[in-house]
Design a protein around this motif. Structure first.
Motif, PDB file in Angstrom:
ATOM      1  N   ARG A   9       0.835  -1.199   0.000  1.00 47.09           N
ATOM      2  CA  ARG A   9       0.000   0.000   0.000  1.00 47.09           C
ATOM      3  C   ARG A   9       0.871   1.250   0.000  1.00 47.09           C
ATOM      4  O   ARG A   9       0.611   2.198  -0.734  1.00 47.09           O
ATOM      5  CB  ARG A   9      -0.921  -0.016   1.222  1.00 47.09           C
ATOM      6  CG  ARG A   9      -1.879   1.163   1.249  1.00 47.09           C
ATOM      7  CD  ARG A   9      -2.985   0.977   2.258  1.00 47.09           C
ATOM      8  NE  ARG A   9      -2.493   0.875   3.617  1.00 47.09           N
ATOM      9  CZ  ARG A   9      -2.498  -0.220   4.343  1.00 47.09           C
ATOM     10  NH1 ARG A   9      -2.953  -1.344   3.824  1.00 47.09           N
ATOM     11  NH2 ARG A   9      -2.045  -0.226   5.570  1.00 47.09           N
ATOM     12  N   HIS A  86      -6.233  -6.361  -4.067  1.00 44.55           N
ATOM     13  CA  HIS A  86      -6.928  -6.019  -2.818  1.00 44.55           C
ATOM     14  C   HIS A  86      -6.515  -4.631  -2.336  1.00 44.55           C
ATOM     15  O   HIS A  86      -7.366  -3.826  -1.931  1.00 44.55           O
ATOM     16  CB  HIS A  86      -6.608  -7.067  -1.760  1.00 44.55           C
ATOM     17  CG  HIS A  86      -7.111  -6.726  -0.391  1.00 44.55           C
ATOM     18  ND1 HIS A  86      -8.453  -6.612  -0.100  1.00 44.55           N
ATOM     19  CD2 HIS A  86      -6.449  -6.470   0.782  1.00 44.55           C
ATOM     20  CE1 HIS A  86      -8.607  -6.308   1.173  1.00 44.55           C
ATOM     21  NE2 HIS A  86      -7.401  -6.214   1.735  1.00 44.55           N
ATOM     22  N   GLU A  87      -5.234  -4.323  -2.399  1.00 45.73           N
ATOM     23  CA  GLU A  87      -4.762  -3.023  -1.938  1.00 45.73           C
ATOM     24  C   GLU A  87      -5.271  -1.891  -2.824  1.00 45.73           C
ATOM     25  O   GLU A  87      -5.563  -0.793  -2.344  1.00 45.73           O
ATOM     26  CB  GLU A  87      -3.233  -3.004  -1.883  1.00 45.73           C
ATOM     27  CG  GLU A  87      -2.650  -3.828  -0.751  1.00 45.73           C
ATOM     28  CD  GLU A  87      -3.173  -3.361   0.606  1.00 45.73           C
ATOM     29  OE1 GLU A  87      -3.170  -2.141   0.863  1.00 45.73           O
ATOM     30  OE2 GLU A  87      -3.613  -4.215   1.385  1.00 45.73           O
ATOM     31  N   ARG A  90      -8.659  -1.215  -1.575  1.00 46.93           N
ATOM     32  CA  ARG A  90      -8.608  -0.562  -0.263  1.00 46.93           C
ATOM     33  C   ARG A  90      -8.164   0.884  -0.368  1.00 46.93           C
ATOM     34  O   ARG A  90      -8.644   1.753   0.366  1.00 46.93           O
ATOM     35  CB  ARG A  90      -7.661  -1.326   0.661  1.00 46.93           C
ATOM     36  CG  ARG A  90      -8.224  -2.669   1.097  1.00 46.93           C
ATOM     37  CD  ARG A  90      -7.366  -3.328   2.142  1.00 46.93           C
ATOM     38  NE  ARG A  90      -7.218  -2.492   3.329  1.00 46.93           N
ATOM     39  CZ  ARG A  90      -6.702  -2.899   4.482  1.00 46.93           C
ATOM     40  NH1 ARG A  90      -6.277  -4.150   4.592  1.00 46.93           N
ATOM     41  NH2 ARG A  90      -6.589  -2.085   5.504  1.00 46.93           N
ATOM     42  N   ASP A  91      -7.287   1.139  -1.331  1.00 49.27           N
ATOM     43  CA  ASP A  91      -6.777   2.507  -1.478  1.00 49.27           C
ATOM     44  C   ASP A  91      -7.699   3.402  -2.292  1.00 49.27           C
ATOM     45  O   ASP A  91      -7.399   4.582  -2.503  1.00 49.27           O
ATOM     46  CB  ASP A  91      -5.397   2.490  -2.139  1.00 49.27           C
ATOM     47  CG  ASP A  91      -4.320   1.990  -1.194  1.00 49.27           C
ATOM     48  OD1 ASP A  91      -4.599   1.888   0.023  1.00 49.27           O
ATOM     49  OD2 ASP A  91      -3.216   1.686  -1.669  1.00 49.27           O
TER      50      ASP A  91
END
Length: 801
Positions: A9, A86-87, A90-91
């Motif tokens: 991330r 996934h990151e 999320r970001d």
């Protein structure tokens, strides 16, 4: 793992707030998930292979690391398996992937990050991620995938920006079956080695299929389940072989080798996520014979003894469904296949297919209903929730109300009817049986018996039925389930396209797509015109249970429909004549067009195969029409309404057409039995087991191809069996004319003796002496097509007299 997510991330965030400079790589880096199904790693390697085929540069393929490599990146896998994806979610780089997780939908999405592209190639599963990889190259590079070869254009680079693809299939199940007849390598899967199967399975994934089935016999399943059953000899016929028939099940390769081949093939498919149903229940049917050695150590083993269906071989018997000993043995075969070869994701049964038992219709029905009850009971003991496919082939012999009664006993949450008969012209089984709108079912295009090796699907029947099925949410699949493979490339493409989304059901929609994807740009338009002109004739034959389906023109000494001219048969021939003549009139245009294209396009293997297929299909129809017209002229002569010369012209014309068919199929090893036999020696050792070719293989191959059920367009049969048989037929006709014998046309006893002489000579002559030896070239193909064009024009002229 949580710490790794944090590092990734930070790296991605830094790319936004503090741009870094890098040198753009010639190819992106492909990043595969650190875990998950094997199909994800295969997807990454496949992406790299295809990128190299297009651009000449091989990308690096790496597992996910703490930081992303420099340059453009292709992320393989959804956020469920790929930490970087996934990151990104999320970001806030994207809100989600829009996937049904575990399903066959997929997405391909570009995410720009500071001058570089991150492309997400993700499916709801490993299998659908592979779909996404192949679709990426279809969309971005113009790649297309066919069973007989890929079309991969070359480009300096492939655009990665601006991609936003979301795909979801209409039908949950999409696939094909492979059957156990033999004859020619192209058409029959029992000829295929591991390399052939790997190519085929890759093609299944490229076409976004997910369901497939081997109905190629059971290899050494009995030997694995019951160790006291010995392997058959490898240097002679199987002890249970019935010579000169499709019941000569002598394995071409040693049976132990076939078992290892089966294991490798099923594993290769499983690694790519394909579903292969496990046979369960009463599996001792057509190509799952019980070895006689099984009975030698079990002389009192219970079998059903009151069968009235014509299955006379002891090895074909169904075991006694009233006896638990039989069910225990049946289940042992199923569990052995799961342990040795398979995976219990789905099961399949065909019940007591084509079998009739007992003294009354009620007794037969009750026997069959009980059989299905026992199959389910045994399966649910071990796998309570696995889907069960119930094959509908036997329903062709059931009353509609009896099928509806069975459906009342099946659990729709765990059972699916696999409809074999959905494209049969004489029956709409999904309507007649009561499953439409009521019970989960799969639309099955049966398409072809073993003998139907040419192009003959009738889209006037198929398209409206598929449109109806697509509107029924109970219809959960679209498959083709023939007894032959690769006979109709157009149908396979039609199936693949419309099983994903049924948006091109009409020929006017499917044909342009086929031609645009399969041929070079300048060839697409002229071939579209030729296909349009070809289909009216090809569709005059379509599979059903009528005699016409069995190509009587290749069985003239045994076919009562061509040499025993009763009033009923003449009426049928008159109807065929009326149906075929208008279509035949358009065929010279097709043949002239193909011949004209031959010089420039002969070296294109995809075009050449289609041209030969169209030519041989046309020749087969023309031969049948010539025989129909000949029969009409014979009957007219008998009644004093035609002269002898009119019959003689039909004798000459029909033999010339058959000779031209021989010339056309001689142009490709696709139709040579000798070439197919020779290819068996190319197989490689598997797990230390050598692919020993049985010296009896040639006789087995001949018997599996020449028998009346399977006769088709094999060069050696056309040239060395059909042509002499046709000559004998016309010699009989002309002899009667010369003697002015005007009795009814009835097949004479002499035909049996003549057929035996011809067929015996075929079995006694080595295939190497009967194989095609003439030149293969654009000139030869064009010449054969042009000769056929001229013969058809003459046929049409004759029909007007």
């Amino acid at each position: 793992m949580r710490r790794r997510f944090a590092v990734i991330r930070l790296v991605l965030f830094a790319a936004v707030v503090a741009p870094v400079s890098f040198t753009r790589a010639a190819a992106p880096t492909v990043v595969v998930p650190p875990s998950g199904e094997k199909a994800y790693a295969i997807a990454g390697e496949t992406f790299g292979e295809l990128w190299e085929k297009v651009t000449g540069t091989r990308p690096a393929v790496k597992k996910t690391e703490a930081s992303l490599p420099a340059g453009d990146v292709v992320l393989i896998g959804s956020d469920a398996v790929q930490p970087v994806t996934h990151e990104l979610i999320r970001d806030g780089a994207l809100e989600g992937l829009g996937l049904v997780y575990g399903g066959d939908g997929y997405c391909i999405r570009s995410v720009p990050r500071d001058g570089r592209q991150i492309v997400i190639v993700a499916g709801g599963s490993g299998r659908s991620t592979l779909y996404a990889v192949y679709d990426f190259f279809r969309r971005q590079a113009g790649a297309e995938y066919f069973w007989d070869g890929d079309v991969i254009p070359r480009h300096d680079t492939i655009a990665l920006a601006g991609i936003d693809v979301q795909e979801e299939p209409r039908f949950e199940y999409r696939g094909l079956r492979y059957f156990a007849h033999r004859g020619l390598h192209r058409f029959q899967a029992e000829h295929w080695d591991l390399v052939d199967w790997q190519r085929e399975i890759d093609w299944l994934v490229k076409k976004r299929f997910n369901l497939w089935m081997l109905r190629t016999g059971i290899d050494d399943l009995f030997q694995r389940a019951f160790p006291d059953v010995p392997y058959p000899p490898t240097d002679g016929p199987d002890p249970d072989a019935q010579p000169r028939s499709y019941n000569d099940r002598t394995s071409f390769w040693a049976l132990k080798y076939r078992g290892e081949l089966r294991k490798q093939v099923l594993q290769y498919a499983r690694d790519r996520g394909l579903v292969h149903p496990e046979d369960t229940g009463t599996i001792t049917h057509w190509y799952s014979h019980t070895p006689s050695a099984f009975y030698r150590t079990r002389p009192d083993f219970p079998v059903l003894g009151d069968e009235k269906s014509g299955y006379t071989l002891a090895t074909q018997k169904v075991w006694d469904i009233e006896d638990d000993e039989a069910w225990d043995a049946y289940w042992k075969l199923t569990e052995t296949h799961i342990r040795e070869f398979g995976q219990p994701r789905m099961f399949h049964t065909i019940g007591l297919a084509e079998r009739k038992y007992g003294k009354t219709a009620r007794e037969n029905l009750q026997r069959k209903l009980f059989c299905y009850r026992k199959i389910q009971q045994r399966l649910r003991e071990h796998y309570p929730d696995a889907p069960l496919l119930v094959a509908s082939w036997d329903f062709n012999w059931w009353k509609n109300e009896d099928v509806a009664r069975l459906l009342d006993e099946l659990d729709p949450r765990r059972t699916i009817i696999l409809d074999y008969l959905a494209d049969c012209p004489s029956k709409k089984s999904y309507r007649d049986g009561g499953m439409f709108g009521r019970f989960p079912w799969i639309f099955g295009i049966f398409a072809s018996f073993a003998c139907n090796s040419d192009i003959h699907e009738d889209y006037a029947i198929l398209a409206p039925r598929l449109r109806e099925a697509a509107g029924d949410r109970q219809c959960v699949g679209l498959v083709t389930w023939p007894e032959i493979s690769h006979n109709d490339t157009f149908l396979l493409e039609y199936l693949a396209d419309n099983s994903w989304q049924p948006e091109r059901l009409e020929l006017s929609e499917a044909t342009p797509r086929y031609c645009k994807t399969r041929y070079p740009a300048e060839l697409a338009s002229p071939m579209e015109s030729l296909w349009d002109a070809f289909f009216p004739l090809s569709q005059t034959f379509h599979w059903d249970n009528s005699w016409r389906c069995w190509d009587p023109q290749y069985r003239v000494l045994t076919s009562r429909f061509l040499n025993t001219l009763t009033a009923k048969q003449l009426k049928s021939l008159d109807a065929d004549y009326a149906r075929m003549l208008p279509a035949l009139k358009g065929s010279p245009k097709v043949l002239q067009g193909l011949a004209g294209l031959s010089e420039k396009w002969y070296e294109d293997p995809l075009w050449r195969r289609d041209a030969i297929d169209m030519g041989r299909t046309t020749a087969g129809r023309a031969l049948y029409f010539a025989m129909v017209l000949g029969a009409q002229r014979m009957e007219a002569w008998r009644n004093g309404k035609a002269d002898a010369d009119q019959v003689r012209r039909m004798a000459e014309l029909s033999q010339d057409v058959l000779g031209t068919l021989s010339d056309i199929v001689a142009q490709s090893d696709d139709f040579s039995m000798e070439a197919s036999l020779r290819r068996l020696g190319d197989a490689k050792e598997i797990n230390g087991v050598a692919p020993t070719v049985n010296p009896h293989a040639e006789q087995t191959l001949k018997g599996n191809a020449e028998n009346d059920y399977c006769r088709s367009q094999h060069y050696e049969l056309v040239e060395h069996v059909y042509r002499p048989e046709l000559a004998a037929y016309w010699a009989w006709v002309l002899k009667r004319i010369e003697s002015d014998d005007r009795a009814e046309w009835r097949r004479p006893d002499e035909f049996a003796g003549q057929e035996k002489v011809i067929v015996d000579r075929f079995y006694e002559t080595p295939l190497a002496q009967m194989a095609p030896t003439g030149p293969r070239s654009a000139k030869q193909l064009a010449g054969a097509l042009s000769r056929l064009e001229s013969l058809i024009e003459t046929l049409v002229d004759e029909s007007a007299k």
